[in-house]
Design a protein around this motif. Structure first.
Motif, short mmCIF file in Angstrom:
data_model
loop_
_atom_site.label_atom_id
_atom_site.label_comp_id
_atom_site.label_asym_id
_atom_site.label_seq_id
_atom_site.Cartn_x
_atom_site.Cartn_y
_atom_site.Cartn_z
N SER A 35 30.28 34.68 45.52
CA SER A 35 30.92 35.45 46.59
C SER A 35 31.78 34.49 47.41
O SER A 35 31.68 33.26 47.26
N ALA A 36 32.59 35.03 48.29
CA ALA A 36 33.41 34.18 49.17
C ALA A 36 32.52 33.30 50.03
O ALA A 36 32.84 32.12 50.27
N TYR A 56 38.85 33.86 51.83
CA TYR A 56 39.26 35.23 51.49
C TYR A 56 40.76 35.33 51.20
O TYR A 56 41.17 35.97 50.23
N LYS A 57 41.57 34.70 52.04
CA LYS A 57 43.01 34.77 51.85
C LYS A 57 43.41 34.09 50.53
O LYS A 57 44.25 34.61 49.78
N GLU A 60 42.60 36.29 47.58
CA GLU A 60 43.60 37.35 47.43
C GLU A 60 44.86 36.82 46.77
O GLU A 60 45.45 37.49 45.92
N SER A 77 28.74 42.62 48.86
CA SER A 77 29.96 41.82 48.89
C SER A 77 30.52 41.70 47.47
O SER A 77 29.82 41.93 46.50
N TYR A 80 33.63 36.84 42.50
CA TYR A 80 34.92 36.46 41.95
C TYR A 80 34.74 35.69 40.66
O TYR A 80 33.76 34.96 40.49
#
Length: 141
Positions: A35-36, A56-57, A60, A77, A80
């Protein structure tokens, strides 16, 4: 791989930062589907001023340029994965572990969905749920 990530970021107009490369490095060197928050916690000792928002950014951005896929395996959540090739996942309902399912041919199922819906299928994600071998073995003891 770092040079191709650098090139892809630059080609798409994004700055290349050590933090962005480190975040991709974490993702590309694990099959744990973090997860982040997990990525943030792993990198915090090395990049103490980096924020969770940066993680997070960056995720993305990496998703936008095709280097990361987002998994929603039924948790609170997202997770990735730097393996962006089509593949399924299986999640342990006891410990939360998520594993890749490689070499499973889903083409007949995808074709069947297309035939029954008249959709042109452009992507798919399959999730399976169960109890992993470690949890199953510890339950048996």
């Amino acid at each position: 791989m770092e040079s191709s990530v650098t090139s892809m970021l630059r080609d798409k107009g994004f700055k290349v930062t050590p933090q962005r490369l480190a975040i991709y490095g974490v993702l590309s060197h694990t099959t744990a589907h973090p997860s982040a928050e997990t990525i943030f916690n792993e990198l915090q000792p090395v990049y103490p001023t980096m924020s969770l928002a940066t993680v997070y950014k960056t995720i993305e951005i990496l998703k936008e340029i095709g280097l990361v896929q987002v998994l929603n395996a039924g948790e609170d959540s997202f997770r990735y994965d730097a393996n962006v090739e089509p593949h399924s996942h299986v999640r342990c309902m006891k410990c939360g572990r998520v594993d890749d399912l490689e070499n499973i041919d889903a083409s007949a199922f995808i074709r069947n969905v297309s035939d029954h819906t008249s959709y042109e299928i452009t992507g798919q994600q399959f999730y399976f749920y169960g109890i992993c071998p470690s949890c199953r073995d510890s339950k048996a003891n």
